[in-house]
Design a protein around this motif. Structure first.
Motif, PDB file in Angstrom:
ATOM      1  N   LEU A  64       0.838  -1.291   0.142  1.00 11.66           N
ATOM      2  CA  LEU A  64       0.009   0.046   0.139  1.00 11.66           C
ATOM      3  C   LEU A  64       0.930   1.237   0.044  1.00 11.66           C
ATOM      4  O   LEU A  64       0.608   2.300  -0.766  1.00 11.66           O
ATOM      5  N   ILE A  65       1.892   1.350   0.834  1.00 10.27           N
ATOM      6  CA  ILE A  65       2.711   2.353   1.016  1.00 10.27           C
ATOM      7  C   ILE A  65       3.617   2.712  -0.438  1.00 10.27           C
ATOM      8  O   ILE A  65       3.312   3.837  -1.140  1.00 10.27           O
ATOM      9  N   ASN A  66       3.922   1.620  -1.092  1.00 10.11           N
ATOM     10  CA  ASN A  66       4.849   1.870  -2.356  1.00 10.11           C
ATOM     11  C   ASN A  66       3.705   2.194  -3.515  1.00 10.11           C
ATOM     12  O   ASN A  66       3.989   2.837  -4.480  1.00 10.11           O
ATOM     13  N   THR A  67       2.574   1.419  -3.494  1.00 10.94           N
ATOM     14  CA  THR A  67       1.495   1.901  -4.363  1.00 10.94           C
ATOM     15  C   THR A  67       1.093   3.213  -4.441  1.00 10.94           C
ATOM     16  O   THR A  67       0.923   4.110  -5.439  1.00 10.94           O
ATOM     17  N   THR A  68       0.776   3.812  -3.134  1.00  7.39           N
ATOM     18  CA  THR A  68       0.305   5.214  -2.822  1.00  7.39           C
ATOM     19  C   THR A  68       1.416   6.035  -3.336  1.00  7.39           C
ATOM     20  O   THR A  68       1.068   7.157  -4.131  1.00  7.39           O
ATOM     21  N   GLU A  69       2.546   5.628  -3.178  1.00  6.86           N
ATOM     22  CA  GLU A  69       3.817   6.555  -3.648  1.00  6.86           C
ATOM     23  C   GLU A  69       4.020   6.696  -5.232  1.00  6.86           C
ATOM     24  O   GLU A  69       4.330   7.569  -5.938  1.00  6.86           O
ATOM     25  N   GLY A  70       3.476   5.477  -5.891  1.00  5.83           N
ATOM     26  CA  GLY A  70       3.205   5.616  -7.200  1.00  5.83           C
ATOM     27  C   GLY A  70       2.398   6.331  -7.834  1.00  5.83           C
ATOM     28  O   GLY A  70       2.706   6.969  -9.272  1.00  5.83           O
TER      29      GLY A  70
END
Length: 207
Positions: A64-70
């Protein structure tokens, strides 16, 4: 008998110590994310995931963290690496907890980032995948607020391109807000995000 009791007591103490370390680590990681430090938050969550091999939540949050940053335009040059990390973590979460609607929602978000990054190339390829995963999640958990909101929000964004009527989708966003307000889980650190986004989306619906 004393030896058995001592062994049980030691086991219980070890268990609670491990639980406290887990909870402290999770709280710290989510706190770092809230402070705008996603890289540090993700790194800590990865360490927790490596220790909590039967718990889907740490890998879920890495994804979720990395997707949000995407979604962040400032990360355009890093998006492939972010999504690769997110997908790898989500795959691990799926192995631990198959057919989990919360995990499916993040999968839909990963596909959505791909579409946002290159609509002409990825729109036709990934839009059906997003709808497939959200539809499956809704069949499993129709009262899950993140499922209801994410599916309707994605369809509303698609309707902007097609000119389709969004009234019923706006009603679904409104329903998701009620679901958010009533949703509870006894599992520590269970996902609880989305209400603010749903309220913002409903405002845009009514414009």
């Amino acid at each position: 008998m004393t030896k058995i009791i001592t062994t049980i007591a030691l086991f219980i103490c070890t268990f609670f110590f491990a639980q406290n370390k887990y909870e402290e680590g999770m709280a710290k990681s989510l706190g770092l994310w809230g402070e705008g430090k996603p890289t540090e938050a993700s790194a800590l969550m990865e360490r927790i995931a490596s220790a909590e091999k039967n718990n889907w939540l740490p890998n879920y949050y890495v994804a979720l963290i990395n997707t949000t940053e995407g979604f962040n335009p400032a990360n355009k040059d890093k998006v492939n690496a972010l999504l690769e990390k997110a997908q790898n973590a989500l795959d691990q979460a799926m192995l631990i907890s198959p057919n989990n609607p919360e995990i499916m929602v993040v999968q839909g978000l990963i596909y959505t980032v791909m579409i946002v990054q290159d609509p002409m190339t990825n729109g036709m390829k990934y839009s059906p995948k997003v709808m497939e995963v959200y539809t499956k999640a809704k069949m499993i958990a129709p009262e899950n607020p993140r499922v209801a909101f994410s599916k309707a929000d994605f369809e509303i964004n698609g309707a902007r391109w097609t000119g389709a009527d969004v009234n019923k989708l706006c009603e679904e966003i409104e329903r998701s807000i009620t679901l958010f307000e009533n949703f509870k889980s006894d599992v520590p650190f269970y996902p609880n995000w989305g209400l603010d986004r749903a309220k913002e989306s409903l405002k845009n619906c009514k414009k």
